[in-house]
Design an enzyme around this catalytic site. Structure first.
Site, PDB file in Angstrom:
ATOM      1  N   GLU A 187       0.809  -1.229   0.000  1.00 45.90           N
ATOM      2  CA  GLU A 187       0.000   0.000   0.000  1.00 45.90           C
ATOM      3  C   GLU A 187       0.844   1.282   0.000  1.00 45.90           C
ATOM      4  OE1 GLU A 187      -3.597   0.494   2.100  1.00 45.90           O
ATOM      5  OE2 GLU A 187      -4.268  -1.553   1.779  1.00 45.90           O
ATOM      6  N   HIS A 224      -2.481  -1.284   9.867  1.00 52.89           N
ATOM      7  CA  HIS A 224      -2.044  -2.675  10.074  1.00 52.89           C
ATOM      8  C   HIS A 224      -0.865  -2.668  11.048  1.00 52.89           C
ATOM      9  CE1 HIS A 224      -3.968  -4.929   6.577  1.00 52.89           C
ATOM     10  NE2 HIS A 224      -4.399  -3.694   6.446  1.00 52.89           N
TER      11      HIS A 224
END
Lengths: 423, 423
Positions: free
Chosen positions: B49, B272
């Site tokens: 990402e 995360h």
């Protein structure tokens, strides 16, 4: 493996030209192709342009006694058109669909809709791991103004890179297919230099077939004479390429092409000529030093072709960015027009015209948006290939900096198994 | 390699959540991430990402003294978001973009535009070939009604197959990334069974971090509590997986996760949690017989998971075909309407309405056409994965027919290097 070990591999390759409703005499040619393959009983038959899965299923059924193993490589919207028939069990298969493959708005060319790919099948023959690749690259519609050149070069690089990464444990590597490139074309040179594959036509000890090994010849009744006006003998764009790891000697004993007609009756099997090669793999005796052309080749042609490809991809990238920029201008103008139409709609006199123009204008903005996104993706794909080439070139420079005694080859990440062929 | 040879590999993995303009505190997190990576000096840092190439360039520059090698994997329209930073020279890279990755009309989910992929980098460390893979699979937006399940299973299969075909000469295989799958999910089991990779969290000799190794935890201020309402402890969807060839023992000495905040200051690095693993590769002494759990595992779980995946892909295919059929009905209705509008336009009274409705109707037909083509392509992609699974299952059956003394494993084309791990 016994010292007197020898493996003979008979290979057939054909771009079958199987466009439903468009290709002439498709059903008759398919029947004759099936009969021919059954009669000849090759080890491997690799086909391109089998666009209809029904054609594949027909062949699979017809050939099952002679070729018990078969695989159809599915991809894209229409399909890759690739399939293989093998006399020997297929151990494993995989495929890679090329990132770049033309433009969706070039509907009349149609390549984009096919999802052109490279398919791999792994065979275990006489204790050897044989990786057989089949592929079909983007067509060349105009040699003078080839708008797909950068895509085809990127495809050739992806093909070479795919072979490089997936053949590390293969004893023998075989690549067959319609590369849509002449032997001296940039993509063809890039592929051969980076993979170290040998051209069966050039290496064959016994050749019979069309003049200069051409695979599209004027004598073929399905070939447009207009397409070959620059090449009166025809063109060579279909190939059988091969190599083996050190310790093995691979040679092309015989190489045949059809010559504009089916070998057993007058009509051709396709608009392309079929290729038939008999390869022989033997032990390379330990005392035998491979001749200079057998071992890893001199690497400067590789560096030079990598640079050339890098430049070509850069030009493609500039073109892609130009189109993306153009599409973004169209979006801008379209949005301005929409604002104008809103203003017009507020006035009584021009309301009808404004309402009438509103939807086509929205269509224009949306269409330009799709084209913008497509070319952004195209630029990214070309940039990716360029970055990979850059990385390889960087390592070549490092190799040079480390001194001339260090060959660039191992540092360039070439397989240790760069082809050894029998002279 | 010396008998007392030992290689220690410190690996960092993080889904960095770097959506320009949308991800909170992106710039500050990027700076802290760079500082942290420089301070810790891992052998490899693998990120997902990193959607903005500028973020990658910033990190590349900032990390260059500690991690001289870096690679950004470009794909799709937005990009794969994958990148790596390495303390050691990168010998080679390549990538594979997943065939199926959601739907372009699900713009609010956006995965389709990313071109999700798996990236490979090859390192040569202490005479060993290390293949490190980084990936990010399609997100799961609803666990109850997961419309992307078939795509994610197909991605897991492609990932496993890509590793299988590209790691044949690797001594050590490492896979890091955000799989968007819980440990017991079908795709996760399929991946582990087919590749023989071990889960660093489960194998770690010393674990410190979040409860049950979760990588999205409720304590992280960027995580939506709504998303975790079914999982009060959090979910584990990011992984470090590994294996080594026989003759080598690989073990996970330590495994750490962040616990909702940066290890050195209060705010998290991402939504995360980061994973940090210390792997140790040693000689596997010849006298040591690998314990039953070390060698090729019993294969019936593989066959069972292959069958389960085959069924799931079949359901996805039925769904894709339903959508293609629905789109073709819409095209039919649209064309009928167009004919009706033509007839109306011929009459004076309804001409204006007919002209007004003509363009939206053309838009409807074109839109339905695009959706039809997209779902045909989707069905072909699922069919391809199913055919590959079918082939593997067929070979498993052949292995069974040949007798129970023949283990299915070698016939299933598993790498001979199925992981040997130290207990």
């Amino acid at each position: 493996m016994k010292p007197n070990f020898s493996l003979r591999l008979r290979v057939f390759n054909l771009n079958y030209w199987g466009i439903p409703y468009l290709s002439k005499h498709r059903a008759a040619r398919l029947t004759r192709l099936g009969d021919f393959l059954n009669m000849e009983s090759f080890d491997l038959a690799l086909l391109q342009e089998v666009w209809s899965e029904q054609d594949f299923q027909y062949l699979k059924q017809k050939l099952s006694p002679t070729y018990p193993a078969a695989h159809y490589f599915r991809s894209g919207i229409i399909g890759s058109g690739l399939c293989v028939f093998s006399k020997h069990p297929i151990q494993d298969t995989t495929q890679h669909v090329y990132t770049l493959n033309g433009y969706p708005y070039m509907i009349h060319h149609g390549d984009w809709f096919c999802g052109k790919a490279v398919g791999l099948l792994v065979l275990h023959l006489s204790g050897l791991v044989v990786n057989a690749y089949v592929t079909h690259l983007h067509a060349e519609y105009s040699r003078q103004k080839d708008i797909y050149l950068a895509h085809r070069v990127a495809q050739a690089w992806e093909l070479a890179h795919f072979i490089h990464h997936t053949s590390k444990k293969a004893d023998v590597v075989l690549l067959c297919g319609d590369l849509n490139m002449h032997p001296k074309d940039l993509g063809c040179r890039l592929l051969k230099e980076w993979t170290g594959l040998f051209d069966a036509y050039l290496e064959a000890q016994d050749f019979q077939g069309s003049e200069e090994g051409c695979t599209m010849v004027p004598g073929n009744c399905y070939v447009s004479q207009q397409d070959l006006k620059l090449f009166p003998c025809g063109i060579r764009i279909d190939y059988v390429l091969y190599k083996a790891v050190p310790g093995l000697c691979i040679s092309c004993k015989t190489f045949r092409t059809t010559t504009g007609h089916d070998p057993h009756n007058g009509s051709p099997l396709s608009d392309h000529e079929a290729l038939m090669a008999t390869l022989c793999v033997r032990h390379s005796p330990p005392q035998q030093n491979p001749s200079p052309t057998c071992g890893p080749a001199e690497r400067s042609p590789l560096v030079s072709v990598l640079r050339e490809a890098w430049t070509e991809l850069g030009q493609g990238m500039a073109q892609a960015r130009w189109w993306a920029a153009f599409a973004s201008y169209v979006i801008g103008v379209g949005l301005l027009l929409l604002a104008l139409l809103c203003a017009l709609a507020a006035r009584d006199g021009a309301r009808e015209v404004a309402v009438l123009l509103w939807t086509p204008n929205v269509g224009l903005v949306l269409g330009a948006g799709v084209i913008y996104l497509f070319h952004i993706q195209e630029a990214k794909g070309l940039c990716r290939a360029q970055a990979e080439l850059q990385h390889v070139l960087g390592r070549a420079r490092e190799a040079q900096d480390l001194g001339p005694e260090l060959e660039a080859a191992p540092l360039l990440g070439q397989q240790e198994g760069d082809g050894v062929k029998e002279q």
